[in-house]
Design an enzyme around this catalytic site. Structure first.
Site, short mmCIF file in Angstrom:
data_model
loop_
_atom_site.label_atom_id
_atom_site.label_comp_id
_atom_site.label_asym_id
_atom_site.label_seq_id
_atom_site.Cartn_x
_atom_site.Cartn_y
_atom_site.Cartn_z
N HIS A 177 0.63 -1.10 -0.13
CA HIS A 177 0.05 -0.05 0.06
C HIS A 177 0.95 1.38 -0.01
CE1 HIS A 177 -2.95 -2.89 2.20
NE2 HIS A 177 -3.13 -3.00 0.82
C1 LIG Z 1 -1.03 -8.72 -3.59
C2 LIG Z 1 -1.69 -7.45 -3.36
C3 LIG Z 1 -3.04 -7.29 -2.61
C4 LIG Z 1 -3.54 -6.42 -2.62
N1 LIG Z 1 -4.81 -6.23 -1.81
C5 LIG Z 1 -5.55 -5.00 -1.90
C6 LIG Z 1 -6.76 -4.89 -1.04
O1 LIG Z 1 -7.12 -6.16 -0.24
N2 LIG Z 1 -7.38 -3.71 -0.94
C7 LIG Z 1 -7.05 -2.71 -1.47
O2 LIG Z 1 -7.53 -1.84 -1.26
N3 LIG Z 1 -5.68 -2.68 -2.20
C8 LIG Z 1 -5.12 -3.95 -2.14
N4 LIG Z 1 -3.85 -3.82 -3.01
C9 LIG Z 1 -3.58 -2.59 -3.51
C10 LIG Z 1 -4.30 -2.55 -4.95
O3 LIG Z 1 -4.06 -3.76 -5.90
C11 LIG Z 1 -4.02 -1.07 -5.62
O4 LIG Z 1 -4.23 -0.12 -4.96
C12 LIG Z 1 -4.70 -0.84 -7.12
O5 LIG Z 1 -4.81 -2.21 -7.76
C13 LIG Z 1 -3.83 0.08 -7.72
O6 LIG Z 1 -4.62 0.57 -8.88
P1 LIG Z 1 -4.07 1.41 -9.99
O7 LIG Z 1 -4.86 1.31 -10.94
O8 LIG Z 1 -3.68 2.53 -9.53
O9 LIG Z 1 -2.47 0.81 -10.32
P2 LIG Z 1 -2.25 -0.65 -10.84
O10 LIG Z 1 -3.31 -1.61 -10.68
O11 LIG Z 1 -0.98 -0.98 -10.50
O12 LIG Z 1 -2.22 -0.29 -12.44
C14 LIG Z 1 -1.51 0.63 -13.02
C15 LIG Z 1 -1.13 -0.18 -14.41
O13 LIG Z 1 -0.37 0.73 -15.33
C16 LIG Z 1 0.52 0.05 -16.03
N5 LIG Z 1 1.60 0.59 -16.04
C17 LIG Z 1 2.59 1.30 -15.30
N6 LIG Z 1 3.65 2.04 -16.03
C18 LIG Z 1 3.28 2.10 -17.35
C19 LIG Z 1 3.83 2.57 -18.16
N7 LIG Z 1 4.88 3.46 -18.29
N8 LIG Z 1 3.33 2.67 -19.75
C20 LIG Z 1 2.13 1.91 -19.75
N9 LIG Z 1 1.50 1.18 -18.50
C21 LIG Z 1 2.10 1.36 -17.42
C22 LIG Z 1 0.79 -1.20 -14.99
O14 LIG Z 1 1.30 -2.22 -15.84
C23 LIG Z 1 -0.64 -1.47 -14.56
O15 LIG Z 1 -1.23 -2.31 -15.30
C24 LIG Z 1 -3.21 -5.12 -3.10
C25 LIG Z 1 -1.93 -5.09 -3.94
C26 LIG Z 1 -1.27 -6.23 -4.16
C27 LIG Z 1 -0.13 -6.38 -5.00
#
Ligand SMILES: Cc1cc2nc3c(=O)[nH]c(=O)nc-3n(C[C@H](O)[C@H](O)[C@H](O)COP(=O)(O)OP(=O)(O)OC[C@H]3O[C@@H](n4cnc5c(N)ncnc54)[C@H](O)[C@@H]3O)c2cc1C
Ligand code: SF4
Length: 571
Positions: free
Chosen positions: A501
């Protein structure tokens, strides 16, 4: 030389929860969106009959490839930062759906206190409660203003849960009933109630029942299969962008989704973006994608990294506290927990789900008196049942050797006889905890890695000591034969798995001097750039972040729609 493509209204970098919500909302409104995702295409059937612990949990197949891109870390600015070469603390998602494809699904709202933390803390405890080294600030939005967007996120993903008195006002109950209360969770419930607390079931994105959301997406109920955290869900029971928002966007015909597209730069003239440069990671070809609006949704780390690498926004300077990009990087404080060992009792620990848990609200936020404490905010005190898998299930009492005969005996003895009372604590910003570009290390595409300068603070250490007493008192009430309590916060170690997180770095607020984006996630310094995700949080609460970043993404989508019509700053 990059191939220049035709201009599009919106380009979104990253197709996780943040990018997926933006794509879905804008395409539904008839707006053309190009979605660029550095990883590969993913679908629900990828996970069918592959409960492979080695492959997904230990070899981390769904995560970012650290041989191509990683982060560097140091505990303070006097040290040299070194690259994280194997997964420990930060498990970064990659591919369609991002980390949303393998998260647990624990889906909270933050507290009204979080959004107005500076004002409320000063009002209750005076101006000196927050020390000068902690650049705490209000978020530029109140809980009540964000509430409708929380409601939308919960309905879209079908969150199960129950209303909690001490938390913020809800306009609607949770869309699905709470998860099943197992005998393991009842152990915690009984003890917590005896001590006068009011336990509640953890809000969960693992569906407690079959559910159809307002977009017409129908999903099946969770099977408590235990292969949830770090795994994709073969039933679609776990809300994941791939089974919720992304198909809706694709169905409109307005989403041009390009996987294996790694963005390296946001093109800009200092006040506005003109598009992005990306590399097709399969062919190595470089493209320029011009756009009216650039949405940065590439997770906390790459959100800050892309802005810094593109010269967008003023970089944070820890020496004098000026600048904003990289500021207020926060994590989560997870020590203070107690592990309970039973000699003659067995629990069915092999069943479970990623968000199967029970907890108490009394020690969250400012729900208890901090007058005599050297910390603010609090922790969620909880017991969970994720489901034990065969390999990573070797909990032994502290002091047991980590290999050999005694380790094996203890590990076998307690394999089904261990419970935990956990503490998930808030993380306050500190002036010396920040992110910037590493001066030495680069990724496979020649872009500097993100450098994290971070260690736990005095505030964290005090919080842990306090919460350790709370978890121990509940553990004692649960009557085990032996309790191990981790009562001191060790220095931050990038190789130790606690949780993933991360927050901050591109924070929101009411003033451009102290924040990078406004409450629509629109950059103060570049009105057509929206930076979405937990990078917006000025501090991290004691809850998991995704419910809040989901709500903020819905608000950002609304802002982008308005911006495309009228331009200018949205606040
Ligand atoms: C094992 C695990 C368990 C979790 N459990 C929880 C939970 O129970 N509850 C909770 O609230 N949160 C949890 N989290 C956190 C949660 O997964 C994240 O807060 C959330 O998924 C973030 O979403 P996001 O879209 O901001 O980022 P991400 O899901 O990381 O998506 C970002 C995307 O951008 C892409 N990307 C990055 N850089 C580039 C680039 N330069 N060019 C093109 N694409 C790019 C990546 O490949 C990715 O697909 C957990 C995380 C993990 C790893
Ligand atoms: S525990 Fe439930 S939500 Fe999680 S992967 Fe298994 S069936 Fe899916």
């Amino acid at each position: 030389m990059a191939t220049k493509l035709p201009k599009e209204p919106v380009v979104v970098i990253g197709m996780g929860w943040a990018g997926g919500i933006i794509a879905s909302e804008l395409t539904k409104a008839g707006i053309k969106v190009v979605g660029l995702e550095r990883g590969k295409e993913r679908k629900m059937s990828d996970y069918l009959m592959v409960h492979d612990e080695l492959r997904f949990q230990h070899r981390e197949e769904l995560m970012q490839d650290l041989s191509k891109e990683t982060v560097t870390h140091r505990n303070n600015s006097k040290m040299r930062a070194l690259p994280m070469r194997q997964y420990g603390t930060f498990i970064v998602g990659d591919g369609l759906g991002g980390a949303g494809s393998h998260w647990n699904g624990q889906t909270y709202r933050f507290l009204p206190y979080d959004f107005e933390i500076k004002t409320m803390t000063e009002e209750r405890y005076g101006k000196n409660k927050i020390k000068a080294d902690y650049p705490l600030q209000n978020w530029g939005i109140t809980y009540d203003e964000l509430e409708p967007y929380y409601d939308t996120f919960e309905k879209m993903s079908g969150i199960s849960g129950e209303t909690v008195e001490l938390y913020g006002r809800r306009s609607n109950p949770y869309p699905t009933k709470p998860m099943l209360k197992t005998p393991v969770l009842e152990e915690f419930e009984k003890a917590a109630k005896k001590l006068g607390y009011k336990p509640y079931m953890m809000p969960s994105a693992n569906l407690s029942e079959n559910y159809e959301n307002p977009d017409g997406i129908a999903r099946a109920a969770c099977q408590y299969c235990a292969y949830c955290e770090n795994f994709g869900c073969e039933y679609g029971a776990k809300a994941d962008p791939v089974v919720t928002v992304l198909p809706v966007a694709q169905e409109t015909g307005n989403l041009d989704l390009r996987t294996h597209a790694n963005v390296t730069q946001i093109l800009n003239d200092g006040t506005k973006a003109t598009g992005v440069i990306y590399v097709d990671t399969l062919t190595g070809e470089e493209f320029e994608q011009p756009a009216e609006v650039v949405v940065v949704a590439s997770y906390v780390f790459n959100n800050a990294r892309l802005l810094l690498n593109s010269g967008l926004g003023k970089p944070y300077n820890p020496a004098d506290g000026t600048g904003v990009i990289g500021k207020n990087y926060c994590y989560q404080v997870s020590s203070g927990y107690s592990t309970l060992f039973y000699n003659d009792r067995e629990f069915n620990l092999y069943a479970g789900a990623g968000a199967l848990g029970i907890e108490i609200p009394e020690f969250t936020g400012d729900n208890f008196d901090h007058t005599n404490e050297n910390f603010i905010h609090g922790a969620g005190i909880r017991s969970t049942q994720y489901g034990n898998r065969p390999i990573a299930n070797n909990n032994v009492p502290i002091g047991t050797p980590s290999w050999g005969k005694e380790f094996k005996e203890q590990s076998i003895k307690y394999t089904n006889s261990i419970l935990q009372v956990k503490s998930q604590g808030a993380s306050m910003p500190h002036r010396q905890n920040y992110i910037d570009l590493d001066p030495a290390y680069k990724d496979a595409y020649g872009m500097p890695l993100l450098r994290i300068t971070y260690d736990y603070t005095e505030q964290d250490k005090e919080l842990v000591k306090y919460m350790a007493k709370v978890t121990k008192s509940i553990a004692e009430e649960m009557g085990p034969d032996h309790i191990d309590t981790v009562g001191e916060q060790a220095p931050f170690n990038v190789n130790v798995d606690t949780n993933t997180h991360n927050t901050g770095g591109v924070i929101m607020g009411a003033e451009p001097e102290t924040s990078a984006i406004n409450s629509y996630q629109q950059m103060w310094d570049a009105e057509n750039v929206f930076v979405v995700g937990a990078s917006a949080f000025p501090h991290n609460s004691c809850f998991n972040p995704t419910g809040t970043l989901g709500a903020l993404s819905y608000r950002a989508a609304e802002g982008i729609e308005t911006y495309l019509k009228q331009g200018g700053s949205l606040v």
